[in-house]
Write a protein that holds these residues in place. Structure first.
Motif, PDB file in Angstrom:
ATOM      1  N   LEU A   1     -35.221-125.067 -69.941  1.00  0.00           N
ATOM      2  CA  LEU A   1     -34.403-124.476 -71.014  1.00  0.00           C
ATOM      3  C   LEU A   1     -34.115-125.499 -72.114  1.00  0.00           C
ATOM      4  CD1 LEU A   1     -31.783-122.418 -68.930  1.00  0.00           C
ATOM      5  CD2 LEU A   1     -34.047-121.731 -69.709  1.00  0.00           C
ATOM      6  N   SER A   2     -34.892-126.587 -72.105  1.00  0.00           N
ATOM      7  CA  SER A   2     -34.570-127.675 -73.030  1.00  0.00           C
ATOM      8  C   SER A   2     -34.856-127.318 -74.490  1.00  0.00           C
ATOM      9  CB  SER A   2     -35.341-128.940 -72.644  1.00  0.00           C
ATOM     10  OG  SER A   2     -36.727-128.688 -72.764  1.00  0.00           O
ATOM     11  N   SER A   3     -35.584-126.213 -74.719  1.00  0.00           N
ATOM     12  CA  SER A   3     -35.824-125.795 -76.110  1.00  0.00           C
ATOM     13  C   SER A   3     -34.558-125.231 -76.757  1.00  0.00           C
ATOM     14  CB  SER A   3     -36.936-124.739 -76.150  1.00  0.00           C
ATOM     15  OG  SER A   3     -36.588-123.648 -75.322  1.00  0.00           O
ATOM     16  N   LEU A   4     -33.601-124.785 -75.933  1.00  0.00           N
ATOM     17  CA  LEU A   4     -32.407-124.136 -76.493  1.00  0.00           C
ATOM     18  C   LEU A   4     -31.584-125.109 -77.324  1.00  0.00           C
ATOM     19  CD1 LEU A   4     -31.104-121.922 -73.530  1.00  0.00           C
ATOM     20  CD2 LEU A   4     -32.111-121.144 -75.692  1.00  0.00           C
ATOM     21  N   LYS A   5     -31.232-124.659 -78.537  1.00  0.00           N
ATOM     22  CA  LYS A   5     -30.412-125.495 -79.417  1.00  0.00           C
ATOM     23  C   LYS A   5     -29.101-124.831 -79.789  1.00  0.00           C
ATOM     24  CE  LYS A   5     -34.403-126.945 -81.982  1.00  0.00           C
ATOM     25  NZ  LYS A   5     -34.908-126.917 -83.349  1.00  0.00           N
ATOM     26  N   LYS A   6     -29.132-123.505 -79.860  1.00  0.00           N
ATOM     27  CA  LYS A   6     -27.947-122.787 -80.312  1.00  0.00           C
ATOM     28  C   LYS A   6     -27.786-121.521 -79.490  1.00  0.00           C
ATOM     29  CE  LYS A   6     -30.180-123.864 -84.057  1.00  0.00           C
ATOM     30  NZ  LYS A   6     -30.818-123.817 -85.380  1.00  0.00           N
ATOM     31  N   LEU A   7     -26.544-121.172 -79.149  1.00  0.00           N
ATOM     32  CA  LEU A   7     -26.278-119.968 -78.373  1.00  0.00           C
ATOM     33  C   LEU A   7     -25.332-119.065 -79.159  1.00  0.00           C
ATOM     34  CD1 LEU A   7     -25.598-121.688 -74.909  1.00  0.00           C
ATOM     35  CD2 LEU A   7     -27.756-120.659 -75.700  1.00  0.00           C
ATOM     36  N   GLY A   8     -25.395-117.776 -78.850  1.00  0.00           N
ATOM     37  CA  GLY A   8     -24.487-116.849 -79.512  1.00  0.00           C
ATOM     38  C   GLY A   8     -23.992-115.803 -78.537  1.00  0.00           C
ATOM     39  N   SER A   9     -22.812-115.236 -78.837  1.00  0.00           N
ATOM     40  CA  SER A   9     -22.210-114.212 -77.995  1.00  0.00           C
ATOM     41  C   SER A   9     -21.664-113.114 -78.903  1.00  0.00           C
ATOM     42  CB  SER A   9     -21.082-114.844 -77.178  1.00  0.00           C
ATOM     43  OG  SER A   9     -20.298-113.852 -76.560  1.00  0.00           O
ATOM     44  N   VAL A  10     -21.763-111.879 -78.458  1.00  0.00           N
ATOM     45  CA  VAL A  10     -21.295-110.764 -79.286  1.00  0.00           C
ATOM     46  C   VAL A  10     -20.942-109.545 -78.442  1.00  0.00           C
ATOM     47  CG1 VAL A  10     -23.657-109.862 -79.627  1.00  0.00           C
ATOM     48  CG2 VAL A  10     -21.866-109.219 -81.231  1.00  0.00           C
ATOM     49  N   GLY A  11     -20.026-108.750 -78.950  1.00  0.00           N
ATOM     50  CA  GLY A  11     -19.790-107.435 -78.370  1.00  0.00           C
ATOM     51  C   GLY A  11     -18.420-107.249 -77.774  1.00  0.00           C
ATOM     52  N   GLU A  12     -17.827-108.316 -77.273  1.00  0.00           N
ATOM     53  CA  GLU A  12     -16.517-108.213 -76.632  1.00  0.00           C
ATOM     54  C   GLU A  12     -15.962-109.632 -76.518  1.00  0.00           C
ATOM     55  OE1 GLU A  12     -16.846-107.599 -72.381  1.00  0.00           O
ATOM     56  OE2 GLU A  12     -19.009-107.649 -72.590  1.00  0.00           O
ATOM     57  N   PRO A  13     -14.673-109.736 -76.200  1.00  0.00           N
ATOM     58  CA  PRO A  13     -14.116-111.078 -76.017  1.00  0.00           C
ATOM     59  C   PRO A  13     -14.847-111.776 -74.868  1.00  0.00           C
ATOM     60  CG  PRO A  13     -12.370-109.425 -76.137  1.00  0.00           C
ATOM     61  CD  PRO A  13     -13.655-108.679 -76.054  1.00  0.00           C
ATOM     62  N   ILE A  14     -15.153-113.045 -75.022  1.00  0.00           N
ATOM     63  CA  ILE A  14     -15.796-113.790 -73.944  1.00  0.00           C
ATOM     64  C   ILE A  14     -14.725-114.586 -73.204  1.00  0.00           C
ATOM     65  CG2 ILE A  14     -16.578-115.616 -75.570  1.00  0.00           C
ATOM     66  CD1 ILE A  14     -18.977-116.036 -73.601  1.00  0.00           C
ATOM     67  N   ASN A  15     -14.643-114.355 -71.898  1.00  0.00           N
ATOM     68  CA  ASN A  15     -13.641-115.065 -71.093  1.00  0.00           C
ATOM     69  C   ASN A  15     -14.070-116.524 -70.920  1.00  0.00           C
ATOM     70  OD1 ASN A  15     -15.692-113.544 -69.700  1.00  0.00           O
ATOM     71  ND2 ASN A  15     -14.935-114.494 -67.824  1.00  0.00           N
ATOM     72  N   GLU A  16     -13.101-117.383 -70.648  1.00  0.00           N
ATOM     73  CA  GLU A  16     -13.395-118.819 -70.622  1.00  0.00           C
ATOM     74  C   GLU A  16     -14.409-119.190 -69.559  1.00  0.00           C
ATOM     75  OE1 GLU A  16     -10.625-121.804 -71.165  1.00  0.00           O
ATOM     76  OE2 GLU A  16      -9.317-120.639 -72.492  1.00  0.00           O
ATOM     77  N   GLU A  17     -14.333-118.542 -68.404  1.00  0.00           N
ATOM     78  CA  GLU A  17     -15.252-118.877 -67.320  1.00  0.00           C
ATOM     79  C   GLU A  17     -16.704-118.623 -67.757  1.00  0.00           C
ATOM     80  OE1 GLU A  17     -14.778-116.491 -63.867  1.00  0.00           O
ATOM     81  OE2 GLU A  17     -16.022-117.831 -62.631  1.00  0.00           O
ATOM     82  N   ALA A  18     -16.922-117.479 -68.368  1.00  0.00           N
ATOM     83  CA  ALA A  18     -18.275-117.142 -68.826  1.00  0.00           C
ATOM     84  C   ALA A  18     -18.702-118.090 -69.949  1.00  0.00           C
ATOM     85  CB  ALA A  18     -18.316-115.695 -69.303  1.00  0.00           C
ATOM     86  N   TRP A  19     -17.768-118.404 -70.834  1.00  0.00           N
ATOM     87  CA  TRP A  19     -18.058-119.321 -71.942  1.00  0.00           C
ATOM     88  C   TRP A  19     -18.552-120.658 -71.398  1.00  0.00           C
ATOM     89  CZ3 TRP A  19     -17.273-123.976 -74.269  1.00  0.00           C
ATOM     90  CH2 TRP A  19     -17.498-124.074 -75.654  1.00  0.00           C
ATOM     91  N   HIS A  20     -17.822-121.195 -70.410  1.00  0.00           N
ATOM     92  CA  HIS A  20     -18.175-122.511 -69.876  1.00  0.00           C
ATOM     93  C   HIS A  20     -19.504-122.478 -69.122  1.00  0.00           C
ATOM     94  CE1 HIS A  20     -14.831-124.884 -71.210  1.00  0.00           C
ATOM     95  NE2 HIS A  20     -14.003-123.911 -70.861  1.00  0.00           N
ATOM     96  N   TRP A  21     -19.747-121.412 -68.385  1.00  0.00           N
ATOM     97  CA  TRP A  21     -21.013-121.313 -67.656  1.00  0.00           C
ATOM     98  C   TRP A  21     -22.181-121.272 -68.640  1.00  0.00           C
ATOM     99  CZ3 TRP A  21     -25.079-117.803 -66.898  1.00  0.00           C
ATOM    100  CH2 TRP A  21     -25.886-118.062 -65.781  1.00  0.00           C
ATOM    101  N   PHE A  22     -22.012-120.453 -69.672  1.00  0.00           N
ATOM    102  CA  PHE A  22     -23.038-120.334 -70.714  1.00  0.00           C
ATOM    103  C   PHE A  22     -23.277-121.700 -71.367  1.00  0.00           C
ATOM    104  CE2 PHE A  22     -24.181-117.791 -74.833  1.00  0.00           C
ATOM    105  CZ  PHE A  22     -25.484-117.606 -74.398  1.00  0.00           C
ATOM    106  N   HIS A  23     -22.193-122.350 -71.698  1.00  0.00           N
ATOM    107  CA  HIS A  23     -22.255-123.633 -72.395  1.00  0.00           C
ATOM    108  C   HIS A  23     -22.850-124.728 -71.500  1.00  0.00           C
ATOM    109  CE1 HIS A  23     -20.477-127.399 -74.101  1.00  0.00           C
ATOM    110  NE2 HIS A  23     -20.853-126.816 -75.227  1.00  0.00           N
ATOM    111  N   ASP A  24     -22.341-124.823 -70.251  1.00  0.00           N
ATOM    112  CA  ASP A  24     -22.728-125.945 -69.383  1.00  0.00           C
ATOM    113  C   ASP A  24     -24.065-125.709 -68.694  1.00  0.00           C
ATOM    114  OD1 ASP A  24     -20.282-126.791 -70.169  1.00  0.00           O
ATOM    115  OD2 ASP A  24     -19.293-126.499 -68.230  1.00  0.00           O
ATOM    116  N   LYS A  25     -24.240-124.500 -68.144  1.00  0.00           N
ATOM    117  CA  LYS A  25     -25.409-124.264 -67.305  1.00  0.00           C
ATOM    118  C   LYS A  25     -26.626-123.817 -68.119  1.00  0.00           C
ATOM    119  CE  LYS A  25     -23.466-125.648 -63.740  1.00  0.00           C
ATOM    120  NZ  LYS A  25     -22.650-124.956 -62.748  1.00  0.00           N
ATOM    121  N   VAL A  26     -26.392-122.971 -69.100  1.00  0.00           N
ATOM    122  CA  VAL A  26     -27.523-122.499 -69.909  1.00  0.00           C
ATOM    123  C   VAL A  26     -27.816-123.492 -71.027  1.00  0.00           C
ATOM    124  CG1 VAL A  26     -28.415-120.608 -71.327  1.00  0.00           C
ATOM    125  CG2 VAL A  26     -26.969-120.102 -69.341  1.00  0.00           C
TER     126      VAL A  26
END
Ligand code: 6R9
Length: 637
Positions: A365-390
């Motif tokens: 997944l090293s090509s990833l440079k930028k992430l985005g989220s849309v549609g509903e409030p993002i809870n902190e747990e999901a935010w951190h998983w997305f940020h740290d793991k993805v």
């Protein structure tokens, strides 16, 4: 002016400028696009009627900006990369030149089938490149597209087709989504029994499901293309459109029973989606951009099709779902195409997070440079998983708040530029003037406050009306607070002036990022023969964000057991709206908490559905306070 902002200081500068002199600012932004004729005036507006005119007198065709203008320098750049639902089916790549040619070809098919500028065309297709082609072909000839998400029922489709009086439907034999085959043509056939305005159905071959083809009405996409080829004129000159001509209608749910057709127009929508795409994702030439939305929703319109293409980007389109055939599907696609920008929804993140980190292992997944989220409030747990793991801690997350009605992103970090706070959509984009209002319609100034989110000043991508019913538009969005656009969302502004969206304050649910009106679901449940009355509320759901909780009163003379009636109700809702609106829980009750004037006290029902019954508040105004205890004791929590 440069389209793209490159530092936080520059953001602040540009933002201030955009508020001080909006006309000059948007005029300079619009200069980055191709116009047949420039505007006489950038903006004329009032929020009373409302009347909103952007780029008055300007002439353009949005497809010229999305296709033709890239041909000379970037004709061989990939415009669309398409990945099938089935990992074993070959992917497809369409360069800007190929996409241009296919759009022109299909635009000629539409013309051959009698479609003219201003006609409404219903599009009900799976997530295949032909969906983008059909959308752009409509725009090419000035026909107004109304795309309907593949999950809606025949009844919902019929309502939408009739509301817009569509003359043509574009569909496919069937579509694939995960393990499911969706019989699209069959659903259309059922819908069309009720639709008198439709005289042609163009059917794309996708699933090779047997379908009925009605003589004189139904034609195959592929046959029609052949006809155009033998006619020997592949070009289709873009229709010259007025900036305020309608580009498309997209239906969305509100707090009343009937979905409304949100209307977007050519010039402002083009400028706004292009500007916000370029800035928020900081798109660089050559980057692979992947938005997991469906084109049936606004996110797909603005950020799979129009925004990326107007900026010459490479947009990846995926037919399937993130969890099929396995929970590593998104990571496998990211690896396969070396995706640089991934834009998805909290509900998808939460569901993938549920499978743990194992599906990520072995994926590059090293090509990833930028992430985005849309549609509903993002809870902190999901935010951190997305940020740290993805994102491996290296990718900024743009938590983008916006709506079908806003056309494009409104409050969002600019990737790599705006400081991040998990759970915060952060700061308004240039040109956007948010404010918070209290119950007395007074603006709440300062920081560290919360209220109802409104927008004070027009922006080019905003809705112009609701199709066929301007009064409804005024009533829904412009009457709660004088001279303001009311979003329907609650919002908090923290001590740093950062915005956090807290969710809808009206009777609209957000289920897996899909907007569903409680009244709509109630109407559908009430269609069931055994149902006397119902009330629907949302409750917190670990994956979907919100689940649908229905309280239902049944008639007395029942021959079937409750369990079967429950299933029948689910079937009824699926038939009337679609599977996305099926209640997660149905509780049978003998009465509903009503005030003396007959209004259902939803506050109480919401609390019970949330499992928070310690303090139900004042129930003394209820007609029959006893009913509350009965409901509470039978609650499904
Ligand atoms: C783009 C889209 C709009 C409603 C909106 C709000 C919710 C969207 C959000 C968000 C918190 C975000 N919403 N993005 N809430 N944070 N980043 O989703 O349009 O389908 O019309 O839904 O979705 O409640 O009012 P739409």
């Amino acid at each position: 002016m440069n389209l793209k902002i490159s530092s936080f200081d520059e953001y602040k500068e540009v933002y201030n400028y955009s508020v001080k002199d909006p006309e000059k600012f948007w005029g300079e932004v619009a200069d980055n696009f191709y116009w047949r004729k420039k505007w006489d005036k950038v903006l004329k507006w009032n929020f009373r009627d409302p009347e909103i005119v952007w780029f008055e007198g300007a002439k353009l065709n949005i497809t010229e900006n999305c296709l033709d203008r890239h041909l000379e320098q970037n004709g061989d750049t990939a415009a669309i990369i398409w990945e099938s639902n089935d990992p074993d089916e070959a992917h497809r790549v369409l360069t800007y030149r190929q996409l241009h040619d296919k759009v022109c070809q299909f635009a000629n098919v539409l013309k051959n089938n009698g479609v003219k500028k201003g006609d409404r065309v219903c599009i009900y297709l799976p997530m295949v490149p032909e969906l983008a082609i059909a959308v752009l072909a409509c725009a090419r000839i000035g026909a107004i597209h109304s795309v309907i998400f593949g999950g809606f029922s025949a009844q919902s489709i019929a309502d939408r087709i009739n509301d817009a009086e569509c003359c043509v439907v574009i569909t496919a034999d069937g579509g694939f989504r995960g393990a499911k085959d969706i019989p699209l043509k069959e659903v259309i056939d059922d819908a069309l029994v009720q639709c008198r305005s439709v005289n042609k159905v163009i059917v794309l071959t996708r699933s090779r499901t047997p379908v009925s083809m009605i003589k004189g009405r139904d034609v195959w996409w592929e046959d029609e293309i052949k006809k155009v080829e033998t006619q020997g004129n592949p070009e289709c000159p873009p229709e010259e459109m007025d900036a305020e001509d309608v580009l498309f209608i997209l239906y969305t749910s509100g707090s009343t029973g009937k979905p409304k057709g949100v209307v977007h127009t050519c010039g402002g929508y083009m400028v706004y989606t292009g500007y916000t795409f370029a800035n928020v994702f900081q798109y660089e030439p050559g980057e692979i951009y992947f938005c997991t939305a469906d084109i049936g929703w606004i996110t797909g319109h603005s950020y799979i099709v129009y925004g990326p293409l107007s900026q010459g980007a490479t947009t990846l389109m995926f037919e399937g779902v993130p969890t099929w055939p396995g929970p590593d599907r998104l990571w496998q696609i990211t690896d396969k195409f070396k995706v640089n920008i991934l834009y998805t929804a909290p509900t998808a993140i939460r569901s993938l997070m549920g499978f743990g980190d194992e599906p990520l292992e072995g994926k590059d997944l090293s090509s990833l440079k930028k992430l985005g989220s849309v549609g509903e409030p993002i809870n902190e747990e999901a935010w951190h998983w997305f940020h740290d793991k993805v994102g491996k801690g290296n990718c900024p997350i743009a938590d983008t708040w916006w709506q079908t009605e806003t056309g494009g992103l409104m409050i969002s970090p600019i990737a790599g530029i705006t400081p991040l706070k998990p759970g915060y959509a952060s700061l308004p984009l240039p040109g956007i003037q948010p404010c918070l209002m209290d119950e007395n319609a007074k603006e709440i100034e300062g920081n560290g406050v919360s209220g109802n989110l409104c927008i004070k000043f027009p922006w080019p991508g905003m809705l112009r009306t609701t199709y066929g019913d301007h009064e409804r538009c005024r009533n829904t969005y412009f009457s709660a607070y004088p001279d303001m656009y009311f979003t329907g969302d609650g919002c908090l502004r923290d001590d740093d002036g950062f915005y956090r969206i807290t969710g809808r304050v009206d009777d609209v649910l957000n289920v897996s990022g899909h907007r569903i009106g409680t009244a709509e679901v109630e109407n559908a449940i009430n269609m069931h023969a055994d149902v006397v009355e119902s009330a629907v509320v949302g409750y917190p759901h670990a994956i979907k964000g919100q689940g649908i909780y229905a309280y239902v009163i049944l008639g007395s003379s029942l021959h079937n057991e409750a369990e079967l009636v429950q299933k029948d109700i689910l079937k009824t809702v699926t038939r009337i709206i679609g599977a996305i609106a099926k209640p997660d829980k149905i509780q049978f009750v003998t009465g509903l908490p009503k005030t003396r004037s007959g209004k259902i006290m939803r506050r109480i029902l919401r609390k019970i559905a949330e499992g928070d019954t310690s303090n139900l508040g004042d129930t003394s105004t209820l007609l029959d306070p006893g009913v509350v205890e009965e409901i509470r004791s039978g609650a499904l929590v």
